[in-house]
Design an enzyme around this catalytic site. Structure first.
Site, PDB file in Angstrom:
ATOM      1  N   GLY A  40       0.812  -1.029  -0.095  1.00 43.35           N
ATOM      2  CA  GLY A  40       0.010   0.259   0.003  1.00 43.35           C
ATOM      3  C   GLY A  40       0.856   1.075   0.049  1.00 43.35           C
ATOM      4  N   LYS A  41       2.075   1.191  -0.535  1.00 43.47           N
ATOM      5  CA  LYS A  41       3.005   2.475  -0.437  1.00 43.47           C
ATOM      6  C   LYS A  41       2.242   3.424  -1.524  1.00 43.47           C
ATOM      7  CE  LYS A  41       6.291  -0.240  -1.809  1.00 43.47           C
ATOM      8  NZ  LYS A  41       5.636  -1.761  -1.689  1.00 43.47           N
ATOM      9  N   SER A 474      40.426 -19.904 -28.604  1.00 45.88           N
ATOM     10  CA  SER A 474      41.793 -20.880 -28.471  1.00 45.88           C
ATOM     11  C   SER A 474      41.699 -21.762 -29.946  1.00 45.88           C
ATOM     12  CB  SER A 474      41.111 -22.079 -27.548  1.00 45.88           C
ATOM     13  OG  SER A 474      41.851 -23.166 -27.425  1.00 45.88           O
ATOM     14  N   GLY A 477      45.626 -19.395 -33.510  1.00 47.55           N
ATOM     15  CA  GLY A 477      46.883 -19.254 -33.906  1.00 47.55           C
ATOM     16  C   GLY A 477      47.586 -18.042 -33.189  1.00 47.55           C
ATOM     17  N   SER A 546      41.975 -13.979 -23.384  1.00 43.63           N
ATOM     18  CA  SER A 546      41.526 -12.609 -22.887  1.00 43.63           C
ATOM     19  C   SER A 546      40.184 -12.486 -23.598  1.00 43.63           C
ATOM     20  CB  SER A 546      42.472 -11.384 -23.087  1.00 43.63           C
ATOM     21  OG  SER A 546      43.060 -11.436 -24.463  1.00 43.63           O
TER      22      SER A 546
END
Length: 635
Positions: A40-41, A474, A477, A546
């Site tokens: 009920g805010k 991966s 190269g 990375s």
């Protein structure tokens, strides 16, 4: 009576100037309403606006029409519609965004923030609470204390709100039963004590019916306390407390309209200042004296907390945005390592070690968060072991910044103790935090100056330092090409060193796995090593997947401008997987290898790499020649 009629009668009844003077000097209270979903805010705030006569005739007509159309209150006025302005809020009957509303009584002005109750909108609740002096925590009398009640109470306490009102709402739906009210208050009191809330005011209310909102209700003869509005009118506001603290003003900008004027503009966070006062500029520590205080209305004899001013100093000291002007004999601390409570607000979990932008007052620095010391269970206040923080989690962790921050603990100064964290790639606000204290080692560890500089090291080798950062999937190269480049540079009598991902994991990073957090730490360590090698004058080659742009940018930020060359080894996934020299893709496809980049862990390709080589169209030797030619003028 409508707001318009109320104001008109007031102006007729008394002198306009006197009326404006009286209302101009009212104090302002900022407060929030929070709690669980459907407590009920919004209805409570709508009722406050209605009862304080802050609704105009056209608003009232629209409200009555909308209430009949929505039909949620049996034909009566649905006060929540005054606050729930988004279409999605009205459709779902919930609050999503923070809604700010202004109203006033004869004694005080108010700004109220209606905060959402859903857990997924906790970040919005934190936004509203960060500037509040008081929190009205609503509880549905039928449901009692819920998880979100505890979460919001804990956050309010952590955010420095010391004025708590426990509003047990919808008392009309439990026949105004005193036993129900007392049981809820007792339950909440036990929880409040466990998190450090020293006291609160409990009220039995009905936002819908108006009980105990602006006046005592005949339905609760057993309650002899103040109404909600009476309490809001009398509670002490934070501005008066801040005014008694030492002077602090974060500098927002340097005001330099002409050669004859130079001032430093900002909002005074705490304390007061007068011409002639001695002040200190932080973090430099330089001191001067206040020459004058300028404002929109002219020079001031004194300025206080909450006022925006321009301060002119007697001396030409170095001061700019991000610096802090403070009382010379009682300055805040300066440090670069802290303990903090962090509320995580993003769907993507915290990655310990990743660089985030940290904004505190007018200061913006790069910061990394260590693995949390613990996460807090908001139901039991238990400290749980945690590797990271997920959405809406609250934890305590150490924060390290790339340069010193001027700060105070959040408990003493919100402006210099509260911060937000921003993702460097997406610019999303991902977290909010409260600083506790600086770490002792931050005061004891200092950078030791050396006589032989990085320029001297490079000159001895007759080359310019550079970091060649190879990134790609991966099997793309990277290592092969990096090795060919190093051979080519050796023929040119260049001093180099190659850091390879697999080799590093045999030693320096053998304690790290392949989770996102471990990958971040892996690259952070490599970046630090590469930086040291570049300081030694070497040309450093690194061959790492990375996978994340943020960490590649972090390494770039470690080095002088132009000293990192990001080389994207652009190989399609199917080609890299087809090579699969180490059999890693096969294991990943079979589920035997978790967190493998390209399969069940993402790879974020560079958006603006410095060099791109395609290993489908080039041999490793051709790619190496291309790279060496591209960097020829830089080494």
């Amino acid at each position: 009576m409508t707001s318009h009629a109320y104001e008109t009668e007031a102006l007729i009844a008394e002198d306009i100037d006197a009326y404006l003077e009286r209302h101009q000097h009212k104090t302002m209270l900022r407060f929030i309403t929070c709690g669980s979903v459907d407590d009920g805010k919004s209805t409570l705030i709508g009722r406050l606006l209605y009862d304080s006569k802050m609704i105009f005739e056209d608003q009232l007509a629209a409200l009555e029409s909308d209430s009949k159309r929505v039909g949620t209150q049996g034909g009566e006025i649905d006060f929540a519609l005054l606050v729930d302005g988004l279409a999605a809020e009205r459709e779902q009957g919930i609050t999503i965004d923070v809604a700010y509303r202004f109203f006033a009584t004869e004694k005080r002005k108010f700004i109220v923030a209606d905060c959402p109750g859903h857990e997924q909108y906790t970040r919005n609740m934190v936004t509203g609470a960060s500037t509040a002096d008081l929190a009205v925590i609503l509880i549905d009398a039928r449901k009692g204390v819920l998880v979100q009640t505890r979460r919001h109470s804990f956050l309010c306490h952590q955010l420095g709100i010391r004025n708590i009102v426990l509003a047990v709402n919808k008392m009309d739906l439990v026949e105004y039963d005193r036993a129900t009210f007392d049981a809820i208050v007792a339950d909440y009191a036990a929880f409040a004590e466990s998190i450090g809330i020293e006291g609160f005011v409990a009220l039995p209310i009905s936002g819908f019916k108006g009980d105990n909102i602006t006046a005592s209700s005949p339905h609760t003869p057993w309650y002899d306390g103040p109404s909600l509005i009476e309490h809001l009118e009398s509670v002490e506001v934070r501005a008066s407390v801040d005014g008694e603290k030492p002077f602090r003003m974060p500098v927002q900008w340097v005001n330099r309209p002409n050669l004859d004027f130079r001032g430093f503009s900002g909002l005074i966070a705490t304390g007061s200042v007068r011409p002639g006062d001695a002040v200190r500029v932080l973090p430099s520590g330089k001191t001067s004296t206040v020459k004058s205080i300028a404002s929109f209305d002219g020079d001031m004899a004194e300025a206080q907390a909450g006022q925006s001013v321009t301060i002119c100093l007697e001396d030409e000291v170095d001061c700019s945005r991000g610096n802090v002007l403070a009382a010379a004999d009682d300055p805040p601390e300066v440090a670069d390592q802290f303990e903090a409570t962090i509320v995580w607000l993003d769907d993507e979990a915290l990655l310990p070690g990743r660089g985030y932008w940290l904004k505190l007052a007018t200061q913006t620095v790069s910061a990394s968060i260590a693995e949390p010391k613990y996460e807090i269970n908001v139901n039991t206040m238990e400290h749980l072991a945690a590797k990271t923080l997920e959405l809406n989690a609250i934890g305590v962790a150490e924060v390290t910044t790339d340069r010193p921050l001027v700060f105070e603990s959040y408990a003493d100064n919100r402006a210099l103790g509260g911060f937000i964290l921003i993702d460097k790639v997406t610019n999303r606000t991902v977290g909010a935090g409260m600083l506790h204290f600086s770490l002792r080692r931050a005061q004891n560890v200092h950078w030791q100056a050396t006589s032989v500089t990085r320029e001297d090291h490079a000159a001895l080798k007759n080359q310019k330092p550079l970091v060649l950062w190879f990134t790609g999937l991966s099997g793309s190269g990277k290592s092969t090409i990096a090795n060919e480049v190093e051979i080519g540079l050796k023929r040119m009598n260049r001093h180099t060193f190659l850091l390879d991902g697999d080799n590093i994991r045999h030693g320096l990073n053998k304690d790290l796995g392949f989770t996102d957090a471990d990958r971040v730490e892996n690259i952070r360590r490599i970046g630090e090593v590469a930086k040291l090698m570049a300081d030694a004058g070497l040309i450093v080659l690194t061959a790492f997947i990375s996978p994340f742009r943020a960490e590649r940018q972090m390494v770039r930020d470690m080095l002088p401008d132009g000293e990192l060359v990001e080389i994207f080894v652009d190989t399609p996934l199917e080609v890299a997987e087809g090579r699969d020299v180490k059999g890693l893709y096969k294991k990943a496809r079979e589920g035997k290898l978790k967190n493998f980049t390209g399969i069940d862990s993402p790879y974020e390709a560079p958006e603006r790499p410095d060099i791109v080589v395609n290993t489908v169209a080039m041999t490793p030797a051709e790619a190496a020649d291309y790279i060496i030619k591209a960097i020829g003028q830089r080494i």
